[in-house]
Design an enzyme around this catalytic site. Structure first.
Site, short mmCIF file in Angstrom:
data_model
loop_
_atom_site.label_atom_id
_atom_site.label_comp_id
_atom_site.label_asym_id
_atom_site.label_seq_id
_atom_site.Cartn_x
_atom_site.Cartn_y
_atom_site.Cartn_z
N ALA A 65 1.22 -1.26 0.02
CA ALA A 65 -0.01 0.01 0.02
C ALA A 65 1.41 1.55 -0.40
O ALA A 65 2.43 0.93 0.34
CB ALA A 65 -0.52 -0.02 1.17
N GLY A 112 0.52 -4.65 1.03
CA GLY A 112 -0.48 -5.81 -0.13
C GLY A 112 -0.05 -6.14 -1.15
O GLY A 112 -0.75 -6.02 -1.90
N GLU A 115 -0.12 -9.32 -0.38
CA GLU A 115 -1.66 -10.21 -0.31
C GLU A 115 -2.16 -9.77 -1.77
O GLU A 115 -3.13 -11.20 -1.91
CB GLU A 115 -2.23 -9.10 0.56
CG GLU A 115 -1.44 -9.27 1.59
CD GLU A 115 -2.20 -8.18 3.03
OE1 GLU A 115 -2.26 -7.24 2.42
OE2 GLU A 115 -2.48 -9.04 4.09
N GLU A 135 5.23 -5.48 7.06
CA GLU A 135 4.11 -4.25 8.01
C GLU A 135 4.51 -3.71 9.35
O GLU A 135 4.23 -2.92 10.19
CB GLU A 135 2.68 -4.60 7.88
CG GLU A 135 2.58 -4.41 5.83
CD GLU A 135 2.27 -5.37 5.60
OE1 GLU A 135 3.12 -6.51 6.07
OE2 GLU A 135 1.28 -6.13 4.37
N1 DAK Z 1 4.67 3.19 -0.36
C1 DAK Z 1 5.33 4.50 -0.50
N2 DAK Z 1 5.84 4.09 -1.78
C2 DAK Z 1 6.75 3.66 -1.82
C3 DAK Z 1 6.68 2.12 -1.07
C4 DAK Z 1 5.58 2.31 -1.27
N3 DAK Z 1 5.04 0.87 0.09
N4 DAK Z 1 7.63 1.59 -1.77
C5 DAK Z 1 8.58 1.96 -2.07
N5 DAK Z 1 8.20 3.41 -2.21
C6 DAK Z 1 8.42 4.25 -3.27
C7 DAK Z 1 9.77 5.14 -2.30
O1 DAK Z 1 9.18 6.65 -1.40
C8 DAK Z 1 10.58 5.62 -3.45
O2 DAK Z 1 10.44 6.25 -3.38
P1 DAK Z 1 10.99 8.41 -4.83
O3 DAK Z 1 12.11 7.97 -2.65
O4 DAK Z 1 12.04 7.78 -5.19
O5 DAK Z 1 10.00 9.12 -4.29
C9 DAK Z 1 10.69 4.96 -4.42
O6 DAK Z 1 9.09 3.93 -4.19
C10 DAK Z 1 11.75 3.21 -4.43
O7 DAK Z 1 12.04 2.67 -3.28
P2 DAK Z 1 13.41 2.97 -2.84
O8 DAK Z 1 14.83 3.78 -2.98
O9 DAK Z 1 13.11 3.12 -1.43
O10 DAK Z 1 14.10 1.65 -2.88
P3 DAK Z 1 14.97 0.67 -2.69
O11 DAK Z 1 15.05 -0.53 -3.76
O12 DAK Z 1 16.25 1.23 -1.78
O13 DAK Z 1 14.29 -0.37 -1.36
C11 DAK Z 1 11.85 -1.38 -0.90
C12 DAK Z 1 12.82 -1.23 -2.14
C13 DAK Z 1 10.73 -1.92 -1.68
C14 DAK Z 1 12.42 -2.43 -0.08
C15 DAK Z 1 11.90 -0.39 0.07
O14 DAK Z 1 10.44 0.49 -0.84
C16 DAK Z 1 10.68 -0.62 1.17
O15 DAK Z 1 11.07 -1.57 2.41
N6 DAK Z 1 8.90 0.06 0.65
C17 DAK Z 1 8.11 -0.11 1.59
C18 DAK Z 1 7.47 -1.95 2.10
C19 DAK Z 1 6.67 -1.59 2.59
O16 DAK Z 1 6.45 -1.63 3.62
N7 DAK Z 1 5.65 -2.04 2.36
C20 DAK Z 1 4.15 -2.84 3.43
C21 DAK Z 1 3.34 -1.33 3.25
S1 DAK Z 1 2.14 -1.28 3.72
C22 DAK Z 1 -6.02 -3.58 2.66
C23 DAK Z 1 -5.03 -3.44 1.44
C24 DAK Z 1 -3.75 -3.24 1.87
C25 DAK Z 1 -3.32 -2.37 2.89
C26 DAK Z 1 -3.26 -3.22 4.15
C27 DAK Z 1 -5.16 -3.30 4.08
N8 DAK Z 1 -6.92 -2.99 3.52
C28 DAK Z 1 -7.85 -3.45 1.76
C29 DAK Z 1 -8.14 -3.64 4.65
C30 DAK Z 1 -1.29 -2.89 2.78
C31 DAK Z 1 -0.48 -2.38 3.46
C32 DAK Z 1 0.97 -2.15 3.18
O17 DAK Z 1 1.87 -2.94 1.99
#
Ligand code: DAK
Length: 261
Positions: A65, A112, A115, A135
């Site tokens: 997400a 997400g 998922e 998460e």
């Molecule tokens: N959200 C927003 N931007 C993201 C992102 C994310 N999840 N993941 C990556 N980006 C963006 C980064 O901010 C960066 O943007 P700029 O800074 O260039 O503007 C760009 O993508 C490249 O990312 P990185 O510079 O971080 O690249 P790296 O190769 O160093 O790292 C990475 C890649 C994927 C390991 C890292 O970006 C990362 O850890 N990302 C976050 C992963 C994460 O925590 N995901 C879980 C999010 S919570 C629901 C539905 C869905 C959900 C819940 C409920 N319902 C229907 C009830 C879902 C929740 C989630 O997914």
């Protein structure tokens, strides 16, 4: 239809949806999830489509997400809007699709994103694929099936490990654990999945639907209930014109011509 965050192409009875926010690693913002739900519903309603492919392209599936969009939301916002509902509808659309949906995963499928792949009927991955529920690292937990579908797919030990530590599973481990049906090289991903989807789309659609329903039931049902459901569905396929055509074609040593009836 054209979309801001997706590319959709249709050929040979297959609809391919590509998530298209490359600069944000296909992070699932509200526009993308709304459009994805609409695109799946539109392909599902199209009688010419026999299989749907969901991919993020050959670099990344989806990094979860959109954290930047989500970070200021309150419990009240999430509870009252049901996440918001429009976003939940995206998983609902995939979940309720009677047309098979195949995920083609390269690179990160996190949060997400993981998922979303899990909600599809099966996953084909490249050797670059990395699955995870990170998460916990941002102080929250999976919210779209990570604790449920992942556990059913890979078992309690690996699901607990991934959700509690946030560690990622690479493609080989994912295939060993039964999360992924096959691993292909990055440059072959889309061609391979298109071929798989085309094969599915070439089969009798009502028979495909019954198989999908029966396999889905196996995930939750008691074995005897599942076997009965399967037996009844098997008998019911004999009411399809396609079943007669398929068996006659075999006996006559020719290729069947299915009418999807
Ligand atoms: N959200 C927003 N931007 C993201 C992102 C994310 N999840 N993941 C990556 N980006 C963006 C980064 O901010 C960066 O943007 P700029 O800074 O260039 O503007 C760009 O993508 C490249 O990312 P990185 O510079 O971080 O690249 P790296 O190769 O160093 O790292 C990475 C890649 C994927 C390991 C890292 O970006 C990362 O850890 N990302 C976050 C992963 C994460 O925590 N995901 C879980 C999010 S919570 C629901 C539905 C869905 C959900 C819940 C409920 N319902 C229907 C009830 C879902 C929740 C989630 O997914």
């Amino acid at each position: 239809m054209t979309y801001e965050t997706l590319l959709v192409e249709v050929a040979d009875g297959v609809g391919v949806i590509t998530l298209n926010r490359p600069k944000a690693m296909n992070a699932l913002n509200q526009t993308l999830t709304r459009e994805l739900g609409e695109a799946v519903d539109a392909l599902e309603a199209d009688q010419a489509i026999g299989c749907i492919v969901l991919t993020g392209g050959d670099q990344v599936f989806a990094a979860g997400a959109d954290i930047k969009e989500m970070k200021d939301l309150s419990f009240h916002d999430l509870y009252v809007s049901d996440f918001p509902r429009i976003q939940r509808d995206c998983w609902r659309a995939i979940d309720e699709a009677r047309t098979p949906v195949v995920a083609a995963v390269a690179g990160f499928a996190l949060g997400g994103g993981c998922e979303l792949a899990l909600a599809c009927d099966f996953i084909v991955a490249t050797d670059s694929a990395k699955f995870g529920q990170p998460e916990i690292g941002i102080g929250t937990m999976p919210g779209a099936g990570g604790t449920q579908r992942l556990t059913k797919a890979v078992g309690k030990a690996k699901a607990m490990d991934m959700c509690l530590t946030g560690r990622m599973m690479d493609a080989e481990e994912a295939e060993r654990a039964g999360l992924v049906s096959q691993i292909v090289s990055a440059d072959a991903l889309l061609d391979t999945v298109r071929k798989v989807a085309k094969k599915i789309a070439s089969h009798s659609r009502p028979a495909v639907m019954m198989i999908k329903e029966s396999v889905d039931l196996a995930v939750d049902a008691d074995l005897q209930d599942g076997l009965l459901f399967e037996r009844r569905n098997f008998a019911a396929t004999f009411a399809f014109e396609d079943c007669k055509e398929g068996m006659n074609a075999f006996a006559e040593k020719r290729k069947p011509v299915f009418k999807h009836r």
